[in-house]
Scaffold this motif. Structure first.
Motif, PDB file in Angstrom:
ATOM      1  N   MET A 182       4.792   5.306 -13.912  1.00  0.00           N
ATOM      2  CA  MET A 182       3.745   5.918 -14.731  1.00  0.00           C
ATOM      3  C   MET A 182       2.592   4.924 -14.908  1.00  0.00           C
ATOM      4  O   MET A 182       2.767   3.799 -15.324  1.00  0.00           O
ATOM      5  N   THR A 183       1.370   5.370 -14.530  1.00  0.00           N
ATOM      6  CA  THR A 183       0.215   4.485 -14.597  1.00  0.00           C
ATOM      7  C   THR A 183      -0.481   4.630 -15.943  1.00  0.00           C
ATOM      8  O   THR A 183      -0.506   5.705 -16.538  1.00  0.00           O
ATOM      9  N   ASN A 184      -1.050   3.520 -16.413  1.00  0.00           N
ATOM     10  CA  ASN A 184      -1.796   3.556 -17.658  1.00  0.00           C
ATOM     11  C   ASN A 184      -3.181   4.158 -17.418  1.00  0.00           C
ATOM     12  O   ASN A 184      -3.878   3.763 -16.487  1.00  0.00           O
ATOM     13  N   LYS A 185      -3.565   5.090 -18.259  1.00  0.00           N
ATOM     14  CA  LYS A 185      -4.881   5.696 -18.136  1.00  0.00           C
ATOM     15  C   LYS A 185      -5.940   4.744 -18.665  1.00  0.00           C
ATOM     16  O   LYS A 185      -5.704   3.998 -19.604  1.00  0.00           O
ATOM     17  N   ARG A 186      -7.097   4.789 -18.041  1.00  0.00           N
ATOM     18  CA  ARG A 186      -8.198   3.952 -18.514  1.00  0.00           C
ATOM     19  C   ARG A 186      -8.700   4.467 -19.854  1.00  0.00           C
ATOM     20  O   ARG A 186      -8.830   5.680 -20.050  1.00  0.00           O
TER      21      ARG A 186
ATOM     22  N   ARG B 170     -24.816  -2.140 -19.740  1.00  0.00           N
ATOM     23  CA  ARG B 170     -24.766  -3.161 -18.686  1.00  0.00           C
ATOM     24  C   ARG B 170     -23.559  -4.080 -18.867  1.00  0.00           C
ATOM     25  O   ARG B 170     -23.010  -4.588 -17.893  1.00  0.00           O
ATOM     26  N   GLY B 171     -23.167  -4.284 -20.114  1.00  0.00           N
ATOM     27  CA  GLY B 171     -21.985  -5.105 -20.371  1.00  0.00           C
ATOM     28  C   GLY B 171     -20.701  -4.329 -20.215  1.00  0.00           C
ATOM     29  O   GLY B 171     -19.710  -4.821 -19.671  1.00  0.00           O
ATOM     30  N   LEU B 172     -20.698  -3.081 -20.659  1.00  0.00           N
ATOM     31  CA  LEU B 172     -19.469  -2.273 -20.626  1.00  0.00           C
ATOM     32  C   LEU B 172     -19.045  -1.881 -19.218  1.00  0.00           C
ATOM     33  O   LEU B 172     -17.860  -1.701 -18.952  1.00  0.00           O
ATOM     34  N   LYS B 173     -20.002  -1.733 -18.301  1.00  0.00           N
ATOM     35  CA  LYS B 173     -19.657  -1.179 -16.983  1.00  0.00           C
ATOM     36  C   LYS B 173     -18.759  -2.102 -16.158  1.00  0.00           C
ATOM     37  O   LYS B 173     -18.165  -1.662 -15.182  1.00  0.00           O
ATOM     38  N   TYR B 174     -18.660  -3.366 -16.553  1.00  0.00           N
ATOM     39  CA  TYR B 174     -17.810  -4.292 -15.805  1.00  0.00           C
ATOM     40  C   TYR B 174     -16.367  -4.293 -16.305  1.00  0.00           C
ATOM     41  O   TYR B 174     -15.528  -5.018 -15.786  1.00  0.00           O
ATOM     42  N   HIS B 175     -16.078  -3.487 -17.309  1.00  0.00           N
ATOM     43  CA  HIS B 175     -14.715  -3.375 -17.826  1.00  0.00           C
ATOM     44  C   HIS B 175     -14.044  -2.121 -17.271  1.00  0.00           C
ATOM     45  O   HIS B 175     -14.710  -1.156 -16.878  1.00  0.00           O
ATOM     46  N   ASP B 176     -12.736  -2.147 -17.240  1.00  0.00           N
ATOM     47  CA  ASP B 176     -11.963  -1.044 -16.655  1.00  0.00           C
ATOM     48  C   ASP B 176     -11.814   0.085 -17.677  1.00  0.00           C
ATOM     49  O   ASP B 176     -10.758   0.266 -18.282  1.00  0.00           O
ATOM     50  N   ILE B 177     -12.908   0.810 -17.869  1.00  0.00           N
ATOM     51  CA  ILE B 177     -12.917   1.910 -18.832  1.00  0.00           C
ATOM     52  C   ILE B 177     -13.634   3.120 -18.214  1.00  0.00           C
ATOM     53  O   ILE B 177     -14.378   2.991 -17.236  1.00  0.00           O
ATOM     54  N   ASP B 178     -13.415   4.258 -18.821  1.00  0.00           N
ATOM     55  CA  ASP B 178     -14.079   5.497 -18.422  1.00  0.00           C
ATOM     56  C   ASP B 178     -15.253   5.700 -19.382  1.00  0.00           C
ATOM     57  O   ASP B 178     -15.055   5.981 -20.565  1.00  0.00           O
ATOM     58  N   ILE B 179     -16.493   5.551 -18.878  1.00  0.00           N
ATOM     59  CA  ILE B 179     -17.682   5.576 -19.734  1.00  0.00           C
ATOM     60  C   ILE B 179     -18.398   6.916 -19.667  1.00  0.00           C
ATOM     61  O   ILE B 179     -18.644   7.453 -18.581  1.00  0.00           O
ATOM     62  N   THR B 180     -18.749   7.440 -20.838  1.00  0.00           N
ATOM     63  CA  THR B 180     -19.672   8.567 -20.939  1.00  0.00           C
ATOM     64  C   THR B 180     -20.808   8.146 -21.860  1.00  0.00           C
ATOM     65  O   THR B 180     -20.565   7.710 -22.981  1.00  0.00           O
ATOM     66  N   ALA B 181     -22.033   8.258 -21.364  1.00  0.00           N
ATOM     67  CA  ALA B 181     -23.212   7.949 -22.180  1.00  0.00           C
ATOM     68  C   ALA B 181     -23.895   9.258 -22.557  1.00  0.00           C
ATOM     69  O   ALA B 181     -24.206  10.076 -21.686  1.00  0.00           O
ATOM     70  N   ILE B 182     -24.100   9.463 -23.850  1.00  0.00           N
ATOM     71  CA  ILE B 182     -24.832  10.635 -24.342  1.00  0.00           C
ATOM     72  C   ILE B 182     -26.181  10.135 -24.832  1.00  0.00           C
ATOM     73  O   ILE B 182     -26.254   9.290 -25.728  1.00  0.00           O
ATOM     74  N   VAL B 183     -27.261  10.676 -24.237  1.00  0.00           N
ATOM     75  CA  VAL B 183     -28.586  10.075 -24.378  1.00  0.00           C
ATOM     76  C   VAL B 183     -29.573  11.053 -25.015  1.00  0.00           C
ATOM     77  O   VAL B 183     -29.606  12.235 -24.676  1.00  0.00           O
TER      78      VAL B 183
END
Length: 317
Positions: free
Chosen positions: A1-5, A22-35
């Protein structure tokens, strides 16, 4: 079983959100930006009025921040014409977003298509799929219409609200908030970049009831015409006055002093450092994280994207 991001939602606009991403994108996460789509000045305002599309400027900055393209292509997207009848003042990225919207017939779909071209890490979603108007009621009761006009008034703001009232967020935005492990507000102009997103019907409500921890990254400097002489707790109070009082769980504030020569430069703009009033923040019953979170970029103060990203990642553990 794999860990979800972990799923992270970042909400805001302007330069502040772009720096954060710019800082967050280098981490292993699933990013959503609401603008935000409330901008009505400059190139964005012109395209909004002439083509009847949402303003693309804040979206462009976020796409560039999350893109994984060659540096020269990033410069191309941000290139702004200084000459040319009709072209002067427009950036390439704004024109590309306008063209994609014309081709697809839909602003959100145009963003998706351009995201694929730019190899964007994560999703970029407009707070609404059509333009919204930000209005402010000043302390003397005067009504000011339009995001770009509010700071020009240079008066104390009582509250802000959106028109039209029947604004619908994208279903993807609502789902992202509901599934998030961490929701980030700011940094950025308090009244004109952060709050317009929270005032979109359902978005603010979904954020308030989301199970994710909600963190506000506080601005480092005050902003003339918006947050004159504001402390950190003043920023927090304004957020909580516009949304459900218990919405914010954590605030991140700067505790590093600003060099005098930089203070002198900002004083010309009517800006001073945001005071870290620790006791008043703690009185709100939220977690307070203070750190040296700034850096100087050609005598301009920016959040240090790596330090802030690491602090945020710590909240996920």
């Amino acid at each position: 079983m794999t860990n979800k991001r972990p799923k992270v939602v970042a909400i805001g606009g302007g330069t502040g959100l772009s720096v954060l991403l710019r800082g967050l994108k280098y981490h292993d996460i699933d990013i959503t930006a609401i603008v935000t789509v409330a901008d009505d000045g400059g190139s964005s305002g012109r395209l909004r009025n002439e083509l009847q599309i949402p303003p693309p400027g804040d979206i462009r900055n976020v796409l560039v921040a999350l893109s994984e393209t060659e540096p020269i292509f990033e410069k191309l997207l941000q290139h702004r014409f200084i000459n040319g009848n009709g072209l002067s003042g427009h950036s390439i990225g704004n024109l590309l977003l306008a063209a994609m919207t014309d081709i697809t017939g839909d602003f959100a779909q145009g963003i998706r298509e351009l995201s694929a071209v730019l190899n964007v890490k994560g999703r970029v979603l407009p707070a609404a799929n059509h333009s919204i108007v930000l209005n402010a009621v000043m302390m003397d009761g005067t009504l000011v219409e339009g995001e770009s006009n509010i700071p020009k008034r240079q008066d104390k703001i009582d509250r802000v609200f959106l028109t039209p009232e029947n604004i619908e967020p994208l279903p993807e935005s609502v789902q992202a908030i509901q599934e998030a492990d961490l929701i980030i507000l700011g940094p950025g102009s308090l009244y004109t970049s952060v709050l317009p997103n929270l005032l979109v019907p359902r978005l603010g409500e979904e954020i308030a009831k989301a199970s994710a921890r909600k963190v506000y990254v506080c601005n480092v400097m005050t902003q003339k015409g918006e947050t004159d002489n504001f402390t950190a707790s003043d920023h927090l109070k304004v957020l909580l006055d516009h949304i459900k009082p218990s919405t914010i769980d954590v605030i991140i504030v700067n505790k590093r002093s600003v060099p005098q020569h930089v203070l002198d430069r900002y004083a010309l703009e009517g800006a001073i450092p945001v005071i870290y009033d620790k006791q008043k923040l703690e009185d709100y019953g939220i977690d307070v994280i203070s750190d040296d979170i700034i850096k100087l970029d050609h005598n301009v103060i920016r959040h240090n994207e790596q330090i802030v990203a690491n602090l945020l990642m710590g909240l996920l553990k």
